[in-house]
Design a protein around this motif. Structure first.
Motif, short mmCIF file in Angstrom:
data_model
loop_
_atom_site.label_atom_id
_atom_site.label_comp_id
_atom_site.label_asym_id
_atom_site.label_seq_id
_atom_site.Cartn_x
_atom_site.Cartn_y
_atom_site.Cartn_z
N SER A 229 0.82 -1.22 0.00
CA SER A 229 0.00 0.00 0.00
C SER A 229 0.85 1.26 0.00
N PHE A 230 1.98 1.24 0.71
CA PHE A 230 2.86 2.41 0.72
C PHE A 230 3.29 2.80 -0.69
N PHE A 231 3.41 1.81 -1.56
CA PHE A 231 3.92 2.08 -2.90
C PHE A 231 2.82 2.37 -3.92
N VAL A 232 1.65 1.78 -3.73
CA VAL A 232 0.62 1.89 -4.78
C VAL A 232 -0.42 2.96 -4.49
N MET A 233 -0.56 3.34 -3.20
CA MET A 233 -1.58 4.35 -2.87
C MET A 233 -1.10 5.73 -3.29
N LYS A 234 -2.05 6.52 -3.78
CA LYS A 234 -1.73 7.88 -4.19
C LYS A 234 -1.97 8.86 -3.06
N GLU A 235 -1.50 10.07 -3.26
CA GLU A 235 -1.63 11.09 -2.22
C GLU A 235 -3.11 11.29 -1.87
N MET A 236 -3.36 11.38 -0.56
CA MET A 236 -4.75 11.53 -0.11
C MET A 236 -4.78 12.31 1.20
N SER A 237 -5.93 12.89 1.45
CA SER A 237 -6.17 13.58 2.73
C SER A 237 -7.04 12.69 3.60
N THR A 241 -10.81 12.64 13.46
CA THR A 241 -11.62 13.17 14.55
C THR A 241 -11.10 12.58 15.85
N TYR A 242 -10.76 13.45 16.80
CA TYR A 242 -10.35 12.95 18.12
C TYR A 242 -10.96 13.86 19.18
N TYR A 243 -10.85 13.45 20.41
CA TYR A 243 -11.61 14.11 21.48
C TYR A 243 -10.68 14.47 22.63
N GLU A 244 -10.82 15.69 23.10
CA GLU A 244 -10.14 16.14 24.31
C GLU A 244 -11.21 16.50 25.32
N GLY A 245 -11.42 15.56 26.24
CA GLY A 245 -12.55 15.70 27.16
C GLY A 245 -13.84 15.55 26.38
N ASN A 246 -14.74 16.54 26.48
CA ASN A 246 -16.00 16.49 25.73
C ASN A 246 -15.94 17.30 24.44
N VAL A 247 -14.74 17.77 24.10
CA VAL A 247 -14.58 18.60 22.90
C VAL A 247 -14.17 17.72 21.73
N THR A 248 -14.88 17.85 20.64
CA THR A 248 -14.56 17.10 19.43
C THR A 248 -13.69 17.97 18.53
N ILE A 249 -12.56 17.41 18.11
CA ILE A 249 -11.63 18.14 17.26
C ILE A 249 -11.48 17.38 15.96
N MET A 250 -11.60 18.12 14.86
CA MET A 250 -11.48 17.51 13.54
C MET A 250 -10.33 18.17 12.79
N VAL A 251 -9.40 17.36 12.30
CA VAL A 251 -8.28 17.85 11.51
C VAL A 251 -8.09 16.93 10.31
N ASN A 252 -7.22 17.33 9.40
CA ASN A 252 -6.92 16.51 8.23
C ASN A 252 -5.44 16.14 8.24
N GLY A 253 -5.18 14.85 8.16
CA GLY A 253 -3.82 14.38 7.97
C GLY A 253 -3.61 14.05 6.50
N THR A 254 -2.35 13.97 6.09
CA THR A 254 -2.07 13.77 4.67
C THR A 254 -1.13 12.60 4.46
N PHE A 255 -1.56 11.71 3.54
CA PHE A 255 -0.66 10.69 3.03
C PHE A 255 -0.09 11.25 1.73
N THR A 256 1.19 11.57 1.72
CA THR A 256 1.78 12.28 0.58
C THR A 256 2.40 11.36 -0.44
N GLY A 257 2.53 10.09 -0.10
CA GLY A 257 3.34 9.24 -0.95
C GLY A 257 4.81 9.54 -0.69
N ALA A 337 7.89 7.49 7.61
CA ALA A 337 8.50 8.83 7.60
C ALA A 337 8.54 9.43 6.21
N CYS A 338 8.59 8.60 5.19
CA CYS A 338 8.67 9.10 3.81
C CYS A 338 7.32 9.47 3.22
N THR A 339 6.23 8.99 3.83
CA THR A 339 4.94 9.11 3.14
C THR A 339 3.85 9.81 3.95
#
Length: 911
Positions: A229-237, A241-257, A337-339
């Protein structure tokens, strides 16, 4: 089978039962005797009761691989790289694998040095370092596996909740998120998972091996897909969603290849807050979590009781698994670390599923590997507990854990381990107990390295493992690495675990029964003692460092207990040997009669709590036996310089052994009957003695010829040590008479023998137990002599010798007037004097000796013990009996008395 005589039970040739086929019904089976029946039934019965053993691959490689992968390979590789960066992540794995590699080398060495039984690392450590160290480390290793099992279960729960759980604020009808999530729900999920592990482990090792093989195939397939998968998957966002106490936090991580910028951003550390626990991460806390991926190296060793050939399988299987996992971990770190960017790595521990060709596949891998690791830890803990129970180190406490099923599975130990894991699940979060588990495993690894180091340093001929790729340097490196990492991870946990281990060590030392495993401490002590004995050069002896080294001849311990205890005080940290001569001729005996007596004598030493060696010899007469002991007792520079004998008289001997509290206690415990019968009964008063008076004096003469100091002890059956030491009021006196009372014409107080007598009295007074005692030094003077001058000279001598004593003068005109001193009228008398020189004992009258006896008794305050001057025996052997008679008259009814003769200088006034 006892481990003292393993070769007596070792069969060089045996017929394998696999080659014996039981007859089938209808075959020609002999029915005219027992032979046919035995041949038909024994193999079948053996096959029913003997469980199948596991091979290297199924018993070691697979459990070790799955235990080392466990949570880390799928859930924490991104965490490690995201927090520590690639450089530090690889450094962490190098440090971790160096530490475990040193331990693996030690495990391989110990496991190839003999047959292994159930218990894995515990069995290795206990058989190498003894029950105290082995038992304490065994308990620590048991708890490490218990906490490890809980760690893996919590990791699996975390993954399930991440994938299917409903968090506060999340849409209840979101696709796939159907499981309620809270502390108690997480605990419930963990309980269900643990119950599955319990059911597999209750069935036994075979079903466990089959289950782990299926899981191994699944995990291997998942890992292969992850790498692809590390080699064949293309870049994606990737939305996170994770939670700190009762607060919902949404962020985007990136698989860059594969991008250089991504790799560059991930090289350096960037420690932040762990979103699952809210704790700030550091190098040590990340290392603690990562190291759990290395703590499975003992999974194969824990199965030692279920392996076909543990000595073959453990080293090969463990090394294979360690090398394979190291390669996989490093590849995963580099590819990650590369992707993947930091946000994805630090905020989404399940990112491998998000970037996979088929998302559920990684989830299956996580569940499978973690479930396998949990089962491995649970079955490992149960095997350790079973081994501890079999060794009876904790008495009745672990007796139920000995129970096994018909196939040999310790089901009670499995249940007990399951209950403890259930309690640990209350911790709730994986990272919460990661540090504890890591420290426990590091402590066990350090103990394994220590065991191997001790075996190597002991240089025992029987330590010859077939695995030779280790040295004491690797052992020390492993120990240092483990201890340093323990304190870097958490100093408080590390200190507490070591303290707990030491407490367990002391408890086992005092409460556990003796074992027949052999003690490495004895081998190490032997090795060091031999080295230092060679360095103890008799040519470098100096009077300043002289100390009494005593050989006490004991006819029968039953009558000598007070004297044995007294001489233990008098030896002043010197050599103390209990000697005994058994009359007999080895030519006329079928075997050596002394071998069966040694245990009794050593038990006597233990029960009396004295620091003494035991030397027994066989001889046709007592005199020759004592000569043997004087010649051969000791080793190198540690040889007896003082011979102690009981006095030769007609006193009725009493059995004092039964009055000794230590033996009364042991009789009630049932231990002493094993020992007491080996000591002969007390000699009856009318019975003949084993040596004559002439032979007795000859022994004294022999010792002096051999330049040994001689001490004769009389009336020590009346020496009540306990009463004297418990005396609250009144002083304890030790009376010293340094004058040769059998030579009243000699007024010298400074000859060699007198100074030796003073030294022995001072040594006795220096012993901590007898510091209360006060020395009284008696000098005999005649009327008209300058008493002050003599007292002054003696006081100056005592000052130079640093001996604290009070000097008391005794006027003995009436005593000395009875002396034999008169004008000789014949040449025969002169010859008589010359023949008895230097004692002139024939010229001393009994009246004079009786007067001396009364003079000594007439001194006020009865002392605890008296030290008197012992003159040399006469040169004429025909006068030996007279010499002994004179000693008897002089010391009659004096109470505990020592007659002392010194032959060498023992005092020094120089610095």
């Amino acid at each position: 089978m006892t481990e003292k005589t393993p070769l007596l039970h070792y069969r060089l040739f045996s017929v394998s039962e696999d080659h014996q086929s039981p007859p089938v019904v209808g075959d020609n089976v002999p029915d005219d005797g027992v032979t046919g029946t035995a041949a038909a039934t024994v193999p079948t019965h053996s096959r029913r009761t003997q469980p199948k053993k596991l091979s290297t691959f199924f018993g070691v490689v697979i459990p070790t691989l799955l235990s080392m992968f466990s949570v880390v390979v799928f859930l924490r590789v991104g965490f490690v790289v995201g927090q520590a960066g690639l450089y530090q992540a690889i450094a962490m794995f190098i440090v971790a694998y160096v530490i475990i590699s040193m331990t693996v080398l030690s495990v391989c060495a110990i496991s190839t040095n003999g047959a292994l039984d159930a218990g894995g690392a515990y069995y290795m450590i206990s058989r190498a370092l003894g029950p105290e160290f082995g038992g304490s480390i065994g308990i620590m290793f048991f708890f490490a596996n218990i906490c490890g099992c809980a760690l893996y279960v919590l990791g699996l729960v975390e993954s399930i909740v991440e994938m299917f759980g409903l968090q506060p604020g999340r849409n209840a009808w979101a696709p796939g998120h159907v499981l309620p999530s809270s502390y108690w729900y997480d605990f419930l999920y963990g309980t269900v998972i643990l119950l599955i592990c319990l059911l597999v482990c209750l069935v036994g090792a075979n079903i466990y091996a089959k289950a782990t093989f299926i899981i191994f195939v699944i995990v291997s397939s998942v890992l292969l897909i992850v790498f692809i998968s590390f080699f064949v998957m293309k870049e994606m966002s990737v939305p996170i969603t994770y939670y700190e106490g009762n607060v919902t936090i949404m962020v985007n991580g990136t698989f860059t290849g594969f991008k250089y910028t991504t790799l560059k951003d991930n090289l350096s550390p960037q420690y932040g807050i762990d979103y699952t626990t809210g704790v700030m991460m550091t190098f040590t806390s990340v290392f603690a979590v990562m190291f759990n991926g290395c703590t499975g190296i003992m999974a194969g060793s824990n199965m030692s009781g279920d392996l076909k050939n543990p000595s073959y399988s453990i080293p090969r299987g463990t090394i294979t698994a360690v090398i394979f996992t190291y390669i996989i971990y490093n590849l995963l770190c580099i590819l990650t670390a590369c992707t993947c960017d930091r946000v994805l790595l630090k905020k989404d521990y399940g990112f491998l599923g998000d970037i996979n060709l088929w998302h559920p596949l990684v989830t299956i891998g996580v569940y499978s590997s973690t479930l396998s690791a949990a089962m491995s830890a649970l079955i490992g803990a149960s095997r350790i507990l079973y081994a501890l129970a079999k060794d009876d180190l904790f008495g009745v406490l672990l007796i139920p854990a000995k129970k096994t099923s018909k196939s040999g599975n310790p089901w009670v130990a499995v249940l007990f381990s399951w209950i403890l894991v259930q309690f640990v699940l209350f911790a709730g979060k994986l990272n919460t107990i990661a540090g504890i588990v890591t420290i426990f495993f590091l402590l066990v690894y350090a103990a394994v390295d220590l065991a191997c180091l001790a075996l190597e340093w002991a240089s025992a001929p029987n330590f010859r493992p077939t695995f030779r790729y280790f040295t004491w340097h690797t052992c020390i490196l492993g120990i240092i690495g483990c201890v340093v990492m323990m304190f870097l991870i958490n100093p408080i946990y590390a200190s507490a675990s070591i303290a707990f281990m030491l407490i367990l060590l002391l408890v086992i030392h005092y409460l556990s029964p003796n074992s027949s495993w052999g003690y490495i401490s004895q081998a190490l002590i032997f090795h060091q003692v031999r080295k230092y004995l060679l360095m103890l050069d008799v040519r470098k002896e100096h009077v300043k460092f002289w100390r009494p080294q005593v050989l006490l001849m004991v006819t029968n311990p039953r009558t000598s207990i007070p004297l044995i205890n007294f001489m233990n005080d008098l030896k002043k940290s010197g050599l103390y040997v209990l000697g005994h001569v058994e009359l007999g001729d080895l030519d006329c005996l079928p075997s050596d009669p002394l071998q069966s007596q040694y245990d009794s004598w050593l038990t006597l030493v233990d029960k009396l709590n004295i620091k003494a060696f035991v030397n027994l010899t066989l001889s046709t007469c007592v005199r020759h036996g004592v000569q043997h002991l004087l010649f051969i007792s000791g080793l190198g520079g540690m040889r007896p310089n003082t011979l102690v004998l009981g006095f030769y008289d007609n006193c009725r001997p009493d059995d004092l052994l039964k009055q000794e509290p230590a033996f009364n206690t042991s009789i009630s415990d049932g231990d002493s009957p094993v020992m007491l019968p080996n000591f002969p009964p007390v000699r009856a008063t009318c019975a003949s003695k084993c040596l004559s008076s002439k032979e007795y004096v000859s022994i004294i003469q022999d010792a002096m010829k051999m330049l040994k100091n001689v001490v004769l002890a009389r009336y020590f059956s009346k020496f009540d040590r306990k009463e004297l030491l418990s005396r609250k009021c009144g002083d304890i006196f030790v009376d010293v008479w340094p004058l040769n009372l059998m030579r009243p014409d000699s007024t010298s107080y400074v000859d060699t023998s007198s100074l030796f007598l003073l030294q022995m009295a001072c040594v006795f007074n220096m012993v901590h137990t007898w510091k209360r005692a006060k020395l009284r030094l008696f000098i005999c003077v005649e009327s008209g002599m300058k008493v002050e001058v003599q007292e002054g000279k003696l006081q100056q001598l005592l000052k130079e010798l640093r001996i604290k004593a009070t000097i008391q003068t005794v006027t003995w005109d009436s005593v000395v007037s009875l002396h034999w001193h008169k004008t000789l009228s014949s040449k025969e008398d002169e010859d008589s004097i010359f023949s008895s020189f230097p004692t002139n004992s024939m010229m001393i009258s009994d009246q004079y000796l009786q007067a001396v006896n009364q003079m000594i008794l007439g001194q006020s305050s009865k002392p605890a013990v008296r030290f008197l001057y012992l003159p040399r025996p006469p040169a004429d052997t025909t006068m030996y009996e007279r010499y002994l008679q004179q000693l008897d008259i002089m010391t009659k009814d004096l109470g505990p008395t020592l007659l002392i003769h010194g032959v060498s200088a023992v005092t020094s006034t120089d610095l």
